[in-house]
Write a protein that holds these residues in place. Structure first.
Motif, PDB file in Angstrom:
ATOM      1  N   LEU A 102       0.934  -0.452   0.026  1.00 48.57           N
ATOM      2  CA  LEU A 102      -0.197   0.105  -0.224  1.00 48.57           C
ATOM      3  C   LEU A 102       0.798   1.005  -0.148  1.00 48.57           C
ATOM      4  O   LEU A 102       0.435   2.702  -0.630  1.00 48.57           O
ATOM      5  CB  LEU A 102      -0.995  -0.216   1.196  1.00 48.57           C
ATOM      6  N   ARG A 154       3.349   1.470  -1.852  1.00 49.89           N
ATOM      7  CA  ARG A 154       4.463   1.345  -3.059  1.00 49.89           C
ATOM      8  C   ARG A 154       5.531   1.417  -3.005  1.00 49.89           C
ATOM      9  O   ARG A 154       6.766   2.008  -3.494  1.00 49.89           O
ATOM     10  CB  ARG A 154       3.655   2.544  -4.046  1.00 49.89           C
ATOM     11  N   ARG A 182      -7.688  -6.029  -3.371  1.00 49.60           N
ATOM     12  CA  ARG A 182      -8.451  -5.332  -4.317  1.00 49.60           C
ATOM     13  C   ARG A 182      -7.263  -4.530  -4.996  1.00 49.60           C
ATOM     14  O   ARG A 182      -7.856  -5.296  -5.716  1.00 49.60           O
ATOM     15  CB  ARG A 182      -9.229  -3.992  -3.527  1.00 49.60           C
ATOM     16  N   TRP A 183      -6.265  -4.368  -4.498  1.00 50.68           N
ATOM     17  CA  TRP A 183      -5.411  -3.608  -5.498  1.00 50.68           C
ATOM     18  C   TRP A 183      -4.257  -4.382  -5.995  1.00 50.68           C
ATOM     19  O   TRP A 183      -4.558  -5.092  -7.578  1.00 50.68           O
ATOM     20  CB  TRP A 183      -4.247  -3.288  -4.739  1.00 50.68           C
ATOM     21  N   GLU A 233      -5.666  -3.811 -10.179  1.00 49.19           N
ATOM     22  CA  GLU A 233      -4.647  -3.460 -10.520  1.00 49.19           C
ATOM     23  C   GLU A 233      -3.321  -4.380 -10.808  1.00 49.19           C
ATOM     24  O   GLU A 233      -2.183  -3.922 -11.803  1.00 49.19           O
ATOM     25  CB  GLU A 233      -3.888  -1.901  -9.490  1.00 49.19           C
TER      26      GLU A 233
END
Length: 264
Positions: free
Chosen positions: A122, A124, A158-159, A163
């Motif tokens: 999260l 990154r 979710r990412w 993504e």
């Protein structure tokens, strides 16, 4: 021309000295150097004797290849069907995208990524993002995730799906490292079934339909076996499957796997 064999062709592989389309780079253990894998080519139909099965002819490095498609009943995990019912386990520093693509070309039905932590993902962090890169030829994109905060696990799941394109999320509750278990993390999480349930339900919610599995150990020690209750909690919260590492955390990675399942 030459093509790489694998699950799509179902043909056996043999060493080739001719050029191939692609070579994969796999890091040597404990070294920053790389080496290319030995190239393989597909046997032409005229080279295969009709009196022998493709499985019998599937020889690599002098050994027969293992399980053939259809030899055992497929394993179904959510909307995924794994045939043969085998999974290449996530291994830190090993199961990167290049390694997984090689496994898929050899017929592996599912290969999980190295573990990524929800917090660093999260944030990154470059290394976390690198772990979550998938190869173009991976038929199933599988990511292993670890976290102790439900809100982070949900956001990270979710990412990964939206993504990164993950089609499967595996939660890791099996880390035996003492500095992790001493603060209630890793393999010690199943000692807190309510937290375990919240983490699983959060991952299921974040994954939005992609199957979520749970990897766990039998417990932290012989006196604290948690796998039966933890498995029931995971199932109740929506896990598509539970993957049991049949050792306690105290055993770390010793080879003498416990015989509790067969004994009971």
């Amino acid at each position: 021309g030459e093509v790489l064999g694998g699950r799509a062709t179902g043909l056996p592989l043999v060493p080739s000295t001719s050029p191939v389309r692609r070579r994969f780079q796999v890091p040597r253990s404990g070294s920053g150097r790389h080496r290319a894998t030995q190239p393989y080519r597909v046997l032409q139909a005229t080279e295969v004797s009709p009196s022998r099965s493709q499985h019998e002819l599937g020889v690599r490095n002098g050994r027969e290849r293992g399980v053939a498609v259809g030899e055992f009943a497929p394993l179904r995990i959510g909307n995924l069907t794994l045939d043969p019912p085998l999974i290449v386990a996530p291994m830190a520093g090993i199961t990167n995208a290049a390694f997984r693509e090689m496994c898929y070309e050899e017929g592996a039905p599912l290969c999980a990524s190295e573990m990524v932590t929800a917090g660093t993902l999260l944030q990154r962090h470059p290394y976390a993002l690198k772990i979550c890169e998938f190869g173009e030829s991976e038929p199933i994109r599988s990511a292993q995730l670890y976290g102790v905060r439900p809100e982070q696990v949900e956001a990270a799941s979710r990412w990964l799906v939206r993504e990164a394109g993950a089609q499967h999320v595996d939660l890791n509750f099996g880390c035996p490292v003492k500095k992790v278990t001493a603060v209630g993390g890793g393999a010690a999480i199943p000692l807190r079934p309510r937290l375990l349930g919240r983490l699983v339900s959060s991952a299921v919610s974040g994954a939005g339909g992609a199957p979520v599995t749970v990897k766990m150990r039998m417990g932290v020690s012989d006196d604290l076996l948690t796998f039966m209750e933890a498995g029931r909690v995971a199932e109740a919260e929506g896990a598509a499957a539970v993957i049991l590492h049949a050792r306690t955390a105290d055993m770390v990675w010793k080879p003498d796997i416990k015989g509790y399942l067969s004994a009971n």
